[in-house]
Design a protein around this motif. Structure first.
Motif, PDB file in Angstrom:
ATOM      1  N   TYR A 141      -5.584  -5.167   5.267  1.00 18.27           N
ATOM      2  CA  TYR A 141      -6.098  -3.798   5.363  1.00 18.27           C
ATOM      3  C   TYR A 141      -5.939  -3.065   4.035  1.00 18.27           C
ATOM      4  O   TYR A 141      -6.806  -2.266   3.647  1.00 18.27           O
ATOM      5  N   LEU A 142      -4.834  -3.314   3.332  1.00 20.01           N
ATOM      6  CA  LEU A 142      -4.646  -2.685   2.035  1.00 20.01           C
ATOM      7  C   LEU A 142      -5.719  -3.131   1.047  1.00 20.01           C
ATOM      8  O   LEU A 142      -6.322  -2.312   0.342  1.00 20.01           O
ATOM      9  N   VAL A 143      -5.990  -4.430   1.016  1.00 17.72           N
ATOM     10  CA  VAL A 143      -7.029  -4.957   0.128  1.00 17.72           C
ATOM     11  C   VAL A 143      -8.396  -4.383   0.504  1.00 17.72           C
ATOM     12  O   VAL A 143      -9.150  -3.894  -0.349  1.00 17.72           O
ATOM     13  N   GLY A 144      -8.722  -4.440   1.786  1.00 15.79           N
ATOM     14  CA  GLY A 144     -10.022  -3.959   2.239  1.00 15.79           C
ATOM     15  C   GLY A 144     -10.199  -2.470   2.015  1.00 15.79           C
ATOM     16  O   GLY A 144     -11.255  -2.014   1.557  1.00 15.79           O
ATOM     17  N   GLY A 145      -9.168  -1.682   2.327  1.00 16.79           N
ATOM     18  CA  GLY A 145      -9.261  -0.236   2.156  1.00 16.79           C
ATOM     19  C   GLY A 145      -9.430   0.170   0.705  1.00 16.79           C
ATOM     20  O   GLY A 145     -10.257   1.036   0.376  1.00 16.79           O
ATOM     21  N   THR A 146      -8.654  -0.448  -0.178  1.00 14.90           N
ATOM     22  CA  THR A 146      -8.760  -0.126  -1.604  1.00 14.90           C
ATOM     23  C   THR A 146     -10.134  -0.513  -2.140  1.00 14.90           C
ATOM     24  O   THR A 146     -10.744   0.224  -2.928  1.00 14.90           O
ATOM     25  N   GLY A 159     -11.811   4.004   3.891  1.00 19.08           N
ATOM     26  CA  GLY A 159     -10.948   3.148   3.082  1.00 19.08           C
ATOM     27  C   GLY A 159      -9.604   3.795   2.796  1.00 19.08           C
ATOM     28  O   GLY A 159      -8.549   3.148   2.856  1.00 19.08           O
ATOM     29  N   ASN A 160      -9.622   5.083   2.528  1.00 21.24           N
ATOM     30  CA  ASN A 160      -8.400   5.802   2.188  1.00 21.24           C
ATOM     31  C   ASN A 160      -7.437   5.896   3.361  1.00 21.24           C
ATOM     32  O   ASN A 160      -6.217   6.000   3.179  1.00 21.24           O
ATOM     33  N   SER A 161      -7.963   5.849   4.590  1.00 22.25           N
ATOM     34  CA  SER A 161      -7.105   5.975   5.767  1.00 22.25           C
ATOM     35  C   SER A 161      -6.116   4.816   5.889  1.00 22.25           C
ATOM     36  O   SER A 161      -5.121   4.913   6.608  1.00 22.25           O
ATOM     37  N   VAL A 162      -6.384   3.731   5.195  1.00 22.76           N
ATOM     38  CA  VAL A 162      -5.519   2.546   5.259  1.00 22.76           C
ATOM     39  C   VAL A 162      -4.247   2.724   4.436  1.00 22.76           C
ATOM     40  O   VAL A 162      -3.206   2.141   4.750  1.00 22.76           O
ATOM     41  N   ILE A 163      -4.325   3.543   3.399  1.00 24.98           N
ATOM     42  CA  ILE A 163      -3.297   3.522   2.356  1.00 24.98           C
ATOM     43  C   ILE A 163      -1.900   3.852   2.882  1.00 24.98           C
ATOM     44  O   ILE A 163      -0.943   3.091   2.672  1.00 24.98           O
ATOM     45  N   HIS A 164      -1.722   4.979   3.546  1.00 25.97           N
ATOM     46  CA  HIS A 164      -0.371   5.349   3.963  1.00 25.97           C
ATOM     47  C   HIS A 164       0.248   4.372   4.959  1.00 25.97           C
ATOM     48  O   HIS A 164       1.377   3.913   4.744  1.00 25.97           O
ATOM     49  N   PRO A 165      -0.424   4.036   6.062  1.00 26.36           N
ATOM     50  CA  PRO A 165       0.229   3.081   6.979  1.00 26.36           C
ATOM     51  C   PRO A 165       0.495   1.722   6.346  1.00 26.36           C
ATOM     52  O   PRO A 165       1.568   1.137   6.565  1.00 26.36           O
ATOM     53  N   ALA A 166      -0.436   1.210   5.547  1.00 28.58           N
ATOM     54  CA  ALA A 166      -0.235  -0.106   4.933  1.00 28.58           C
ATOM     55  C   ALA A 166       0.850  -0.054   3.858  1.00 28.58           C
ATOM     56  O   ALA A 166       1.709  -0.941   3.783  1.00 28.58           O
TER      57      ALA A 166
END
Length: 415
Positions: A87-92, A121-128
């Motif tokens: 998810y981090l890779v995909g979101g970034t 994409g940005n929604s992934v950053i904090h949880p990941a």
């Protein structure tokens, strides 16, 4: 899939490896915040080129932030279920390609759609990010890891307007070239995360019959109080950042230059203070006491600026101290949340709780603006102080709940 080491063991005690992880995650967080503020400096250009109002232009930033806030919690569930790295890779990558694609947009409505995609994409950053940091970084450096995470995000906010302004005004690049350039910066970041993914650990799966999972966690009193803590803190911070200059002008007729320096001092203190808090969190266990003391100091300083006519040279000093106190309290706050999160639930916990930050930013401007419009500027800074006081009460309730829950399962960690 690489799993985190069992509870009670240090997941990683090698400093060089920890700092590589912190660097990878921090760079992605920097881009996340950079992308959220890289559009606003282009509004005057877009207004002329696309013939739309500033209100419509503001939708790009508003939608990006709203989508990020709304999706953080659902994404947190996915992170906990499937692992954070994909998810981090995909979101970034989604963020980077969305910003890059804006360079090819034939009209503003395409830009608006890409802004929504960037928010996804940005929604992934904090949880990941928090799931990876909490599972990959040794306890001896977790405070500094969280501090650097916050610091790099703040740095992204600070540098985005400067970078876009320098490209479009100083370097003479068109806005399309500028967005293509900053967007493509995300590609090597994604490549670096992929190449180094072996050092990024996922959380251990929660044991059946153990701590509450899923919605039970988020709807617990502890997590709701942590959410309120983040929400109220954000409301107070946005109130200061948005209205300190106007408030000082209305209250004390403070010159614009002095008021601007005062706000800059506050922001600088809040940014640098984060690193102080990280250093403290790694060396001491009394996190709640530290947060309480610093927040109380900030309350006193805001009340002083709002109720006492301080000399102009003293205002930036007071604001710097208040900002530093609040900034330093942020990292121990994050560590408290980590300790309260049940095993394997960090993605959803941080996704849910950190969504209080953009929500607080959305709630605050209108009521604080009404105070100024209705001739009661003396209420602004006391209301900031009240919000901070309420946030402390929520933090105390959350900490008490976390300690009670930990006693019923395993020995409680340090505050």
């Amino acid at each position: 899939m690489t799993q985190a080491t069992p509870a009670g063991e240090a997941p990683n005690e090698a400093p060089d490896r920890d700092w590589r992880i912190i660097g990878l995650i921090g760079t992605g967080h920097f881009l996340s915040h950079f992308y959220m503020l890289c559009l606003a400096p282009l509004f005057p250009i877009w207004r002329e080129e696309f013939g739309v109002s500033y209100a419509v232009l503001g939708l790009s930033v508003a939608l990006m932030s709203a989508v990020t806030a709304l999706l953080q919690t659902p994404v947190g569930f996915l992170v906990d279920r499937h692992g954070a790295r994909p998810y981090l890779v995909g979101g970034t990558l989604i963020m980077a390609l969305s910003i890059s694609a804006m360079a090819l947009a034939p009209n503003y409505w395409v830009i608006l759609g890409l802004a929504v995609l960037s928010g996804i994409g940005n929604s992934v950053i904090h949880p990941a990010d928090y799931a990876i940091l909490g599972s990959s970084i040794g306890e001896k450096r977790i405070g500094r890891a969280f501090a650097m995470h916050t610091f790099t995000g703040n740095l992204g906010f600070a540098l985005a307007p400067l970078a876009i302004g320098a490209m479009t005004q100083g370097m003479g690049l068109g806005w399309r070239a500028a967005l293509l350039t900053v967007g493509l910066l995300g590609v090597p970041v994604v490549a670096a995360i992929l190449l180094q993914s072996g050092i990024l650990k996922d959380q251990a799966r929660p044991k059946k019959g153990g701590a509450p999972i899923g919605r039970q966690v988020l709807l617990s009193r502890t997590m709701l109080m942590f959410f309120a803590f983040f929400l109220l803190s954000a409301m107070a911070g946005v109130g200061v950042q948005s209205f300190l200059i106007a408030t000082l002008d209305r209250l004390w007729s403070t010159p614009l230059a002095v008021a601007s320096i005062t706000l800059t001092a506050y922001v600088a203190g809040a940014t640098g203070g984060v690193l102080i808090g990280g250093w403290y969190a790694d060396r001491h266990s009394s996190h709640f006491t530290f947060v309480t003391g610093l927040t109380a100091l900030a309350i006193i300083l805001f009340l002083a600026m709002g109720l006492v006519p301080l000399p102009d040279p003293l205002l930036p000093v007071v604001a710097l101290a208040a900002g530093t106190a609040l900034g330093a309290s942020r990292t121990p706050r994050d560590v408290m949340v980590k300790h309260a999160a049940p095993p394997g639930q960090m993605g959803k916990v941080f996704g849910f709780i950190s969504s209080g930050l953009p929500l607080g930013g959305a709630i605050t401007p209108v009521p604080f603006g009404l105070m100024l419009d209705n001739g009661v500027p003396w209420l602004v800074l006391p209301c900031v102080a009240l919000l901070l006081l309420l946030s402390l009460l929520c933090a105390g309730t959350a900490r008490g709940g976390a300690l009670r829950a930990s006693r019923s399962t395993v020995p409680a960690p340090a505050e």
